[in-house]
Design an enzyme around this catalytic site. Structure first.
Site, PDB file in Angstrom:
ATOM      1  N   ASN A 208       0.848  -1.184   0.000  1.00 39.21           N
ATOM      2  CA  ASN A 208       0.000   0.000   0.000  1.00 39.21           C
ATOM      3  C   ASN A 208       0.889   1.241   0.000  1.00 39.21           C
ATOM      4  O   ASN A 208       2.115   1.124  -0.014  1.00 39.21           O
ATOM      5  CB  ASN A 208      -0.965  -0.015   1.186  1.00 39.21           C
ATOM      6  CG  ASN A 208      -0.231  -0.105   2.506  1.00 39.21           C
ATOM      7  OD1 ASN A 208       0.563   0.771   2.854  1.00 39.21           O
ATOM      8  ND2 ASN A 208      -0.484  -1.174   3.262  1.00 39.21           N
ATOM      9  N   ASP A 276      -4.203  -6.652   4.458  1.00 40.34           N
ATOM     10  CA  ASP A 276      -5.240  -7.558   4.962  1.00 40.34           C
ATOM     11  C   ASP A 276      -5.091  -8.972   4.401  1.00 40.34           C
ATOM     12  O   ASP A 276      -5.489  -9.946   5.048  1.00 40.34           O
ATOM     13  CB  ASP A 276      -6.625  -7.023   4.604  1.00 40.34           C
ATOM     14  CG  ASP A 276      -6.949  -5.730   5.345  1.00 40.34           C
ATOM     15  OD1 ASP A 276      -6.605  -5.643   6.536  1.00 40.34           O
ATOM     16  OD2 ASP A 276      -7.520  -4.815   4.724  1.00 40.34           O
ATOM     17  N   LYS A 286       9.204 -16.294 -11.018  1.00 38.42           N
ATOM     18  CA  LYS A 286       8.477 -15.170 -11.592  1.00 38.42           C
ATOM     19  C   LYS A 286       7.414 -15.646 -12.576  1.00 38.42           C
ATOM     20  O   LYS A 286       7.688 -16.459 -13.465  1.00 38.42           O
ATOM     21  CB  LYS A 286       9.454 -14.233 -12.294  1.00 38.42           C
ATOM     22  CG  LYS A 286       8.783 -13.020 -12.932  1.00 38.42           C
ATOM     23  CD  LYS A 286       9.793 -12.145 -13.669  1.00 38.42           C
ATOM     24  CE  LYS A 286       9.085 -10.998 -14.386  1.00 38.42           C
ATOM     25  NZ  LYS A 286      10.027 -10.168 -15.149  1.00 38.42           N
ATOM     26  N   PRO A 304      -3.005 -12.414   9.543  1.00 36.14           N
ATOM     27  CA  PRO A 304      -3.380 -12.312  10.952  1.00 36.14           C
ATOM     28  C   PRO A 304      -3.739 -10.876  11.311  1.00 36.14           C
ATOM     29  O   PRO A 304      -3.172  -9.926  10.766  1.00 36.14           O
ATOM     30  CB  PRO A 304      -2.128 -12.782  11.689  1.00 36.14           C
ATOM     31  CG  PRO A 304      -1.004 -12.589  10.725  1.00 36.14           C
ATOM     32  CD  PRO A 304      -1.591 -12.836   9.377  1.00 36.14           C
ATOM     33  N   ASP A 305      -4.678 -10.718  12.219  1.00 34.79           N
ATOM     34  CA  ASP A 305      -5.107  -9.394  12.682  1.00 34.79           C
ATOM     35  C   ASP A 305      -4.288  -9.038  13.921  1.00 34.79           C
ATOM     36  O   ASP A 305      -4.600  -9.477  15.032  1.00 34.79           O
ATOM     37  CB  ASP A 305      -6.601  -9.417  13.002  1.00 34.79           C
ATOM     38  CG  ASP A 305      -7.169  -8.026  13.219  1.00 34.79           C
ATOM     39  OD1 ASP A 305      -6.454  -7.186  13.800  1.00 34.79           O
ATOM     40  OD2 ASP A 305      -8.318  -7.786  12.809  1.00 34.79           O
ATOM     41  N   ILE A 306      -3.243  -8.247  13.734  1.00 33.42           N
ATOM     42  CA  ILE A 306      -2.305  -7.965  14.826  1.00 33.42           C
ATOM     43  C   ILE A 306      -2.972  -7.149  15.921  1.00 33.42           C
ATOM     44  O   ILE A 306      -2.826  -7.436  17.111  1.00 33.42           O
ATOM     45  CB  ILE A 306      -1.062  -7.238  14.279  1.00 33.42           C
ATOM     46  CG1 ILE A 306      -0.376  -8.099  13.211  1.00 33.42           C
ATOM     47  CG2 ILE A 306      -0.086  -6.924  15.409  1.00 33.42           C
ATOM     48  CD1 ILE A 306       0.761  -7.399  12.482  1.00 33.42           C
TER      49      ILE A 306
END
Length: 398
Positions: A208, A276, A286, A304-306
């Protein structure tokens, strides 16, 4: 703030020496007394008369000018201060400090002092990034020398990049942090920052636009208040903060492992923009275009949702857990729901639509959401957001 504190300021020979005049003024205004030493090169940029007039004290220039040198005056000078500051710290001065040279008054007193030393490097970008300078910086850090800056910016030589001396106000803040315990002294605060990179194949990844600037600013602000900071960062563009423990990671799973290893902590602030999703299975080589133009199919798995993991710990949960919510619509509503869903104490929500310029920019506009409700802060520099949040954290942990 610095009442009764004594600062010995060594002014090196660089164009940034002009900033030392403002630094002296700020330190005096904060209550510190400042004694100055000019190197021979520094006198080409600022005059002893100017420095003496601003500092209100005698300026020292040559080791043989000390009237009490028969009584080892340079030893007394180097130990009478509470902190020794070198600003600007040129490449030459840093090299001499790292090598243990003592061939003039400045380097002699730096060798003789038994006080902490803070340097503010200033030099051309190529000189700063040169391997020799970076080796010297590492040596000085290992010796316990504190560093503030350098910043990115335009230089007198016409180039742009890291090497510009920190602004006088930032140096004053670093001096304050070095000389005062601060409200977060003895507290351990964990900060995550930057994006994560989730590999697709050996050359591509999911990421991102996070620069890591807000997390970096927050780590600096917390350290300035006396906290012991563990800074866990993905591959961010922002320069890593000084005076904190830095842990470099790449993926969300690596970040979770690093967070778990860094606990326990008094507070944890999750400013990282964690991806996410990741590839369900990373390609070992590649991916290539096919002759028939068929598009590849990417299968994703949830990361995983830290924030939720740490918020819902039954043992070892930080007393204060703070998350960030980067939203593009219904910002406050989505962030309020996220705080309840994740189980954290506070959420800082911000609008990251491209037209706001916030993600990757130098400013932020946040809404602090707690159990008591939402508090919208005005748009301000990310450094200011960091200082405000750090102060709120200090008040919460008091």
């Amino acid at each position: 703030m610095l009442s009764g504190k004594r600062v010995l300021l060594v002014i090196g020979g660089g164009i940034a020496a002009y900033k030392s005049i403002e630094l002296i003024r700020l330190l005096n205004k904060a209550g510190a007394s400042v004694t100055c030493v000019l190197t021979a090169a520094a006198e080409h940029f600022v005059t002893p008369l100017t420095v003496s007039a601003i500092a209100g004290t005698k300026v020292y220039r040559n080791i043989f000018d000390l009237t009490d040198e028969a009584e080892m005056g340079h030893i007394q000078l180097s130990r009478a201060a509470d902190l020794v500051v070198v600003a600007p710290a040129t490449a030459d001065l840093m090299a001499k400090m790292a090598g243990g040279h003592a061939d003039d008054l400045a380097t002699t007193l730096l060798m003789a002092t038994d006080k902490r030393v803070l340097i503010a490097p200033a030099m051309n970008v190529r000189m700063w990034t040169h391997p020799a300078t970076q080796r010297n910086l590492a040596t000085l850090a290992a010796d316990g020398i504190l560093t503030v800056g350098p910043d990115d910016g335009d230089m007198a030589c016409g180039e742009y990049g890291p090497g510009r001396m920190a602004e006088p106000a930032a140096i004053r803040d670093a001096v304050t942090a070095a000389l005062t315990a601060g409200p977060l002294a003895g507290r351990h605060v964990l900060v995550t920052s930057g994006p994560t990179h989730e590999p697709i194949d050996p050359v591509r990844y999911i990421a991102n636009r996070s620069s890591g600037a807000q997390g970096t600013a927050l780590a600096r602000a917390l350290a300035a208040l006396g906290a012991s900071v563990t800074f866990i960062t993905g591959p961010a563009a922002a320069k890593r903060p000084e005076g904190v423990r830095v842990v470099e990671v790449e993926t969300a799973r690596q970040m979770l492992d690093a967070v778990t290893a860094a606990l326990p902590a008094d507070a944890a602030v999750f400013a990282a923009a964690v991806a996410d999703w990741r590839m369900a299975s990373e390609r070992p080589s590649k991916m290539k275009k096919t002759a028939d133009g068929a598009l590849p199919v990417l299968e994703f798995a949830e990361n995983p949702d830290i924030l939720a993991t740490v918020s819902k710990l039954t043992e070892g949960r930080p007393r204060l857990v703070v998350g960030f919510a980067a939203e593009t619509d219904d910002v406050t509503a989505h962030a309020t729901a996220k705080r309840a869903r994740k189980g954290c104490d506070w959420i800082l929500a911000n609008d990251v639509r491209p037209e706001t310029g916030i993600m990757g920019g130098t400013e932020n506009a946040v809404t602090l959401i707690t159990a008591e409700g939402a508090e919208t802060w005005p748009r301000m520099a990310k450094d200011m957001v960091a200082r405000r949040l750090a102060q709120r954290i200090a008040e919460e942990l008091a």
